[in-house]
Design an enzyme around this catalytic site. Structure first.
Site, short mmCIF file in Angstrom:
data_model
loop_
_atom_site.label_atom_id
_atom_site.label_comp_id
_atom_site.label_asym_id
_atom_site.label_seq_id
_atom_site.Cartn_x
_atom_site.Cartn_y
_atom_site.Cartn_z
N SER A 67 0.80 -1.23 0.00
CA SER A 67 0.00 0.00 0.00
C SER A 67 0.82 1.27 0.00
CB SER A 67 -0.96 0.02 1.20
OG SER A 67 -0.22 0.01 2.40
N ASP B 245 -2.85 7.95 8.68
CA ASP B 245 -3.99 7.23 9.24
C ASP B 245 -3.61 6.23 10.33
OD1 ASP B 245 -2.79 5.21 7.82
OD2 ASP B 245 -4.38 4.97 6.35
N HIS C 70 -0.15 4.42 7.45
CA HIS C 70 0.39 5.02 6.23
C HIS C 70 0.80 6.47 6.49
CE1 HIS C 70 -2.55 1.84 5.21
NE2 HIS C 70 -1.52 1.41 4.49
#
Length: 385
Positions: free
Chosen positions: A48, A348, A351
Site C-alpha cells: 500500500s 492514518d 500510512h
C-alpha cells in the site's frame, strides 16, 4: 510486521518523492521535448505504500477499509484516488521527477498504461498466500503477493513478446531498455500476519527474503536493467505500533524497539542479497533505498522538515496522544482529519502523509539514502542511450 503485544485484526499495508525545490523535480516539471526523458516507462511493485489504485474500500484490508472515502486524497487530488495517504506517494513523486504521468494501476483495465504500470497491492506480502493459509494465519489477509504481481507483469511481457533475455533477447531489450523497475517496500505485512502465531519471526524473515530473491531474480533474468529496491521503514515509529506497544518497549529515538529491530535485520538480509545480484548481473544497475534511516533522519530533524507531530495520526479518532482507534479508522463516518497534514508524519496510523512521502522521495532521489546514488543510475542510463 511483528508487534508482540495485542492481537487485533490490523494490517500493515505499505509501500511509498521529492521536494519541489529539488533539482531533479524542477527538471522534471520543466520538461520539454528538447530534453529527452531518462525513462519512458516505470513498472512498480509493492504494497500500500506504492499502490495507486489496485485496492479499493471493498477489496482492501479490513483495518483500513475506507480508502475510497475522503479525506483520503484531500491534499493533492482533492478526492479519494484509492491511495493510502492524503495525497501523493513516493512513486508519484518519482514519476513526476522523471517527467512521466502518474502510474495507472494494473487492475484498471481502461487506464492508459503506455508510460508504465503499477502492480502494487495494499496488504500484499512477499511470501505466497498459501503459506499463511496453511499456518492458519488468514485473518484479514490480502491474497495477492509478489508472485501475483510477477504473474501480472509476465502477462504484460507476453503481450510484448518477451519471455526472457535468453529466449527472446530482442523483444526483452525493447521492453527494458528505457524502463525503470521500482520495487516499493514489501515484507512488513508478512510480519504483521504472523503476529501471535507459532511461526518464529526468523522463519518469516527467511521466507520473505527468499520470496523476494526469487521475484527479483526473475526480473533480472528477463532483462531488467535499472532496478530500484526500497527497504522496510522503521515500522515501530508508526502510530499503530506506538498505540499498541507497552511503554517500556522503546528505542533510542522513542519508537517501539522490537518491530524496529525486526525491520533493521530484515534490511540487512535484503542488502546482502542485492550485493549478490550485483555480482551475478553486472549489466544491471541495482539501487537500494534506505527507508529506515531516511525516516529516522526526519524524526531527528523534524523542525527542519516542518513536522510537529511525529507519532500522532492526522486522520483518526479520539484525539489524545495518538488520535487512533482501530475501530474508527480514517475515512469512516466517525473519524476526522487534522487541519494541516504537512505537519504530520503519520496519516492514518499506518500510512504516511504526502509531506512525509515527499521527504522520503527527496532523500532517495536527491539525498544520501540511495546506494549507489540515484544520480549514478541516471548517468549510467544516459551513457547507454
Amino acid at each position: 510486521m511483528a508487534i508482540s503485544f495485542i492481537r487485533l485484526p490490523f494490517i500493515f499495508t505499505f509501500t511509498i518523492i521529492i521536494f519541489s525545490s529539488s533539482s531533479l523535480y524542477v527538471k522534471a516539471t520543466t520538461h520539454d521535448d528538447s530534453h529527452p526523458r531518462p525513462f519512458n516507462t516505470i513498472y512498480a511493485f509493492g504494497d500500500s505504500y506504492t499502490d495507486t489504485g489496485n485496492t479499493r474500500s471493498n477489496t482492501g484490508p479490513n483495518g483500513f477499509m475506507f480508502v475510497s472515502n475522503l479525506p483520503y486524497g484531500r491534499t493533492f487530488f482533492h478526492r479519494p484516488t484509492n491511495r493510502y495517504s492524503d495525497g501523493r506517494l513516493v512513486i508519484d513523486f518519482v514519476a513526476q521527477a522523471l517527467a512521466l504521468p502518474f502510474l495507472s494501476p494494473y487492475l484498471d483495465q481502461k487506464a492508459d498504461k503506455s508510460s508504465g504500470i503499477n502492480f502494487a497491492v495494499a496488504g500484499s506480502t512477499a511470501i505466497i498466500h498459501s503459506f499463511f493459509a496453511k499456518n492458519n494465519m488468514t485473518l484479514n489477509i490480502t491474497p495477492q503477493s509478489l508472485r501475483t504481481q510477477l504473474n501480472w507483469f509476465e502477462k504484460v511481457l507476453e503481450g510484448k513478446g518477451c519471455k526472457d533475455k535468453m529466449a527472446t533477447p530482442r523483444e526483452c531489450e525493447a521492453v527494458f531498455k528505457d524502463a525503470l523497475i521500482w520495487v516499493g517496500e514489501i515484507g512488513a505485512n508478512d510480519y504483521a500476519y504472523s503476529f501471535g502465531s507459532s511461526v518464529p519471526t526468523k522463519t518469516i524473515q527467511q521466507l520473505a527474503i527468499n520470496s523476494f530473491t526469487g521475484f527479483l531474480q526473475a526480473l533480472l533474468k528477463k532483462g531488467a536493467k535499472y532496478v530500484v529496491v526500497q527497504g522496510l521503514p522503521p515500522t515501530g515509529c508508526l502510530t499503530l505500533s506506538m498505540y499498541l506497544a507497552p511503554s517500556d518497549d522503546r528505542d533510542a529515538v522513542g519508537c517501539v524497539g522490537s518491530p524496529n529491530r525486526q525491520s533493521y535485520t530484515h534490511n540487512l538480509a535484503l542488502k546482502a542479497k542485492l550485493d549478490g545480484f550485483r555480482k551475478q548481473f553486472p549489466q544491471s544497475i541495482i539501487l537500494y533505498l534506505d527507508y529506515y534511516n531516511a525516516y529516522l533522519t526526519v524524526i531527528k530533524n523534524a523542525r527542519q522538515h516542518g513536522m510537529k507531530e511525529l507519532y500522532k495520526a492526522c486522520c483518526g479518532y479520539g484525539g489524545g496522544t495518538y488520535n487512533f482507534d482501530y475501530f474508527n479508522a480514517c475515512g469512516s463516518p466517525s473519524a476526522s482529519s487534522c487541519a494541516n497534514p504537512s505537519q504530520y508524519i503519520n496519516w492514518d496510523g499506518v500510512h504516511l502523509t504526502e509531506a512525509m512521502y515527499k521527504a522520503m522521495a527527496d532523500a532517495f532521489l536527491n539525498g544520501t539514502y540511495s546506494q549507489p546514488p540515484f544520480s549514478y543510475l541516471l548517468s549510467q542510463k544516459q551513457r547507454s542511450g
